[in-house]
Design a protein around this motif. Sequence first.
Motif, short mmCIF file in Angstrom:
data_model
loop_
_atom_site.label_atom_id
_atom_site.label_comp_id
_atom_site.label_asym_id
_atom_site.label_seq_id
_atom_site.Cartn_x
_atom_site.Cartn_y
_atom_site.Cartn_z
N ASN A 162 0.85 -1.18 0.00
CA ASN A 162 0.00 0.00 0.00
C ASN A 162 0.89 1.24 0.00
OD1 ASN A 162 -2.80 -1.25 0.48
ND2 ASN A 162 -1.63 -2.06 2.20
N SER A 163 0.71 2.09 -0.99
CA SER A 163 1.47 3.33 -1.02
C SER A 163 0.87 4.39 -0.10
CB SER A 163 1.55 3.87 -2.46
OG SER A 163 0.24 4.12 -2.95
N TRP A 164 -0.32 4.11 0.44
CA TRP A 164 -0.98 5.02 1.37
C TRP A 164 -1.51 4.17 2.54
CZ3 TRP A 164 -5.74 5.75 3.64
CH2 TRP A 164 -5.99 7.01 4.18
N VAL A 165 -1.08 4.50 3.76
CA VAL A 165 -1.46 3.74 4.95
C VAL A 165 -2.27 4.64 5.87
CG1 VAL A 165 -0.61 2.53 7.00
CG2 VAL A 165 0.56 2.23 4.80
N HIS A 166 -3.48 4.18 6.18
CA HIS A 166 -4.37 4.93 7.09
C HIS A 166 -4.01 4.60 8.53
CE1 HIS A 166 -7.83 6.84 8.75
NE2 HIS A 166 -8.37 5.71 9.17
N ALA A 167 -3.84 5.62 9.34
CA ALA A 167 -3.45 5.42 10.75
C ALA A 167 -4.22 6.39 11.62
CB ALA A 167 -1.95 5.62 10.93
N GLY A 168 -4.26 6.07 12.91
CA GLY A 168 -4.91 6.94 13.89
C GLY A 168 -4.05 7.06 15.13
N GLU A 169 -4.14 8.20 15.78
CA GLU A 169 -3.35 8.42 16.99
C GLU A 169 -3.71 7.38 18.05
OE1 GLU A 169 -2.78 12.52 18.33
OE2 GLU A 169 -3.86 13.15 16.51
N HIS A 211 9.75 -6.70 4.02
CA HIS A 211 10.36 -5.90 5.08
C HIS A 211 9.26 -5.05 5.71
CE1 HIS A 211 14.56 -6.82 3.79
NE2 HIS A 211 13.93 -7.03 2.65
N TYR A 212 9.24 -5.05 7.05
CA TYR A 212 8.15 -4.41 7.79
C TYR A 212 8.69 -3.29 8.68
CZ TYR A 212 5.66 -8.70 6.55
OH TYR A 212 5.09 -9.75 5.87
N LEU A 213 7.99 -2.16 8.64
CA LEU A 213 8.21 -1.08 9.61
C LEU A 213 6.91 -0.94 10.39
CD1 LEU A 213 9.67 1.35 10.87
CD2 LEU A 213 8.80 2.73 8.96
N THR A 214 6.97 -1.18 11.70
CA THR A 214 5.78 -1.12 12.55
C THR A 214 5.94 0.03 13.55
OG1 THR A 214 5.50 -3.51 12.35
CG2 THR A 214 4.29 -2.40 14.12
N VAL A 215 4.94 0.90 13.57
CA VAL A 215 4.92 2.03 14.50
C VAL A 215 3.75 1.84 15.44
CG1 VAL A 215 4.82 4.53 14.74
CG2 VAL A 215 5.90 3.52 12.71
N ARG A 216 4.04 1.70 16.74
CA ARG A 216 3.01 1.51 17.76
C ARG A 216 2.67 2.85 18.42
NH1 ARG A 216 6.50 -2.72 18.23
NH2 ARG A 216 7.71 -1.59 19.80
N ASN A 217 1.43 2.93 18.91
CA ASN A 217 0.97 4.14 19.61
C ASN A 217 1.28 5.39 18.76
OD1 ASN A 217 -0.13 5.73 21.63
ND2 ASN A 217 1.77 5.82 22.82
N VAL A 218 0.70 5.41 17.57
CA VAL A 218 0.99 6.46 16.59
C VAL A 218 0.70 7.85 17.16
CG1 VAL A 218 0.23 7.40 14.37
CG2 VAL A 218 0.64 4.95 14.60
N THR A 220 0.90 12.28 16.14
CA THR A 220 0.76 13.16 14.99
C THR A 220 2.08 13.30 14.26
OG1 THR A 220 -0.97 14.38 16.18
CG2 THR A 220 0.00 15.44 14.24
N SER A 221 3.17 13.29 14.99
CA SER A 221 4.49 13.44 14.36
C SER A 221 4.86 12.24 13.49
CB SER A 221 5.57 13.64 15.42
OG SER A 221 5.60 12.54 16.33
N ILE A 270 -15.82 3.27 4.39
CA ILE A 270 -14.68 4.19 4.54
C ILE A 270 -14.00 3.89 5.86
CG2 ILE A 270 -13.97 6.59 4.83
CD1 ILE A 270 -16.25 7.42 3.02
N GLU A 271 -12.69 3.85 5.86
CA GLU A 271 -11.92 3.68 7.09
C GLU A 271 -11.48 5.05 7.60
OE1 GLU A 271 -8.66 1.05 6.63
OE2 GLU A 271 -9.90 -0.73 6.28
N SER A 272 -11.76 5.32 8.87
CA SER A 272 -11.34 6.57 9.48
C SER A 272 -11.29 6.38 10.99
CB SER A 272 -12.30 7.72 9.13
OG SER A 272 -11.91 8.91 9.79
N PHE A 273 -10.14 6.65 11.59
CA PHE A 273 -10.02 6.57 13.04
C PHE A 273 -10.74 7.75 13.72
CE2 PHE A 273 -6.61 3.75 11.72
CZ PHE A 273 -6.75 2.70 12.61
N PRO A 274 -10.48 9.01 13.31
CA PRO A 274 -11.26 10.12 13.88
C PRO A 274 -12.68 10.12 13.31
CG PRO A 274 -9.17 10.89 12.96
CD PRO A 274 -9.39 9.51 12.46
N LEU A 275 -13.54 10.94 13.89
CA LEU A 275 -14.89 11.09 13.37
C LEU A 275 -14.86 11.63 11.96
CD1 LEU A 275 -16.70 12.68 16.45
CD2 LEU A 275 -16.93 10.34 15.62
#
Length: 408
Positions: A162-169, A211-218, A220-221, A270-275
């Motif tokens: 995926n060239s675009w990854v949806h994430a939420g804080e 190859h995986y890059l995993t970011v926990r507890n995302v 805003t930065s 639609i996937e969205s973490f915020p409202l």
Amino acid sequence: MLWRRGSAVVTAANLIITRDTRFKLLEGYSLQIKNVRPQDAGDYNCQIGDHDNRDLVHTVEILVPPSVRSNPETGHVTVRKGGTATLECKASGNPVPSISWTRKDSIHGSPHLSEGPTLTLENVNRQDSGTYRCYADNGIREPVFVDMQLIVLSPPEITVENSWVHAGEGYEAQLVCTVHGDANPEVMWYQDSFLLHPNDRRTMDTRGEKHYLTVRNVRTSDFGNYSCVAENSLGRAKKYIEVSGRPGPALFHSPMYSRYREMYNLTWSIESFPLIEEIRLLYRKLMMNESYQHPGRWHDIILNPPSTRSESFRHIMTYTIKGLEPNSVYETIVQAKNRYGWNEVSDIFQFYTLSTDMPNEDVEQTLGSTAYGNNFRALSHCSRPGSELIPGAILLSLAAAIWRLVRT
């Protein structure tokens, strides 16, 4: 009576002259050879020593099953990307075997490639790496084969899931890139232009070519542009991945054909973490015949979701589009906004109205969301020149028009 093979005497009268114990006289005249070998092939002369010096010639041919070996004997050929690979096998047998080549590990089975002892592949690339099989067949017993391994050395090649990854804080985001290449490519991860290293929230691991890059507890930065960089002795490659809090693109789940003449139940997710703060739905009719397609004006519907939060970040929504024309083709797109901004415009979705209504079933006339559990308020108007369409929708309209011209 003598038996000769060339100038060599094999028997004289009832005596065996040769020291080869496989030769024997039968009934004093006939010559028998046991356990024949390929070298036994040739002409055998029976000579009678009378006044006429009469000769009788027997020609012996030995049928030999085929055998084959690779050249080089290791069965491995290595060549750089863009070069020419030459695979060779040598066969023996009697009659002389015919040789053919196939690709053993092809996704299309084992296609026939060529005939002859040499297979030449020009301008090879990574996809040419694999196992090639050389067959030898002369009709004696079953064909035999030998496998040869072609290795194409190439600079790294990267693909991303995926060239675009949806994430939420507060959630977890995972970026994946697949690296193809030889010479042990080294893989590095960057955020913008900064090289990343593992820490208490960030891990990097490898499973085969992935190859995986995993970011926990995302945080805003953590939003922004990432790059997966692979490098070996032959070159370097890079692919970009964006991590964003904006909604994911809308995915449509409706059937292509409506059950009604003048309305259509549209369903999407639609996937969205915020409202989700706002949704915009655009649809238009396509005028079609055998020679051309002409799109109508976009109908622009603004959907305002309520300010309630869902436990799920995947929202499945429905809306009934009314006032359609029977027996017609329509296309629609959807875009959504949360506190991080608008998402990418969805792909164009086409649907068809019927010429006659299908019976039964009441029509759902409001926009609902299984994620929000409430109805949406819809404000509808037709878009006009100078109206404030979302820039992505305008670009998609142009792209859709170009696509239709190309398709026709």
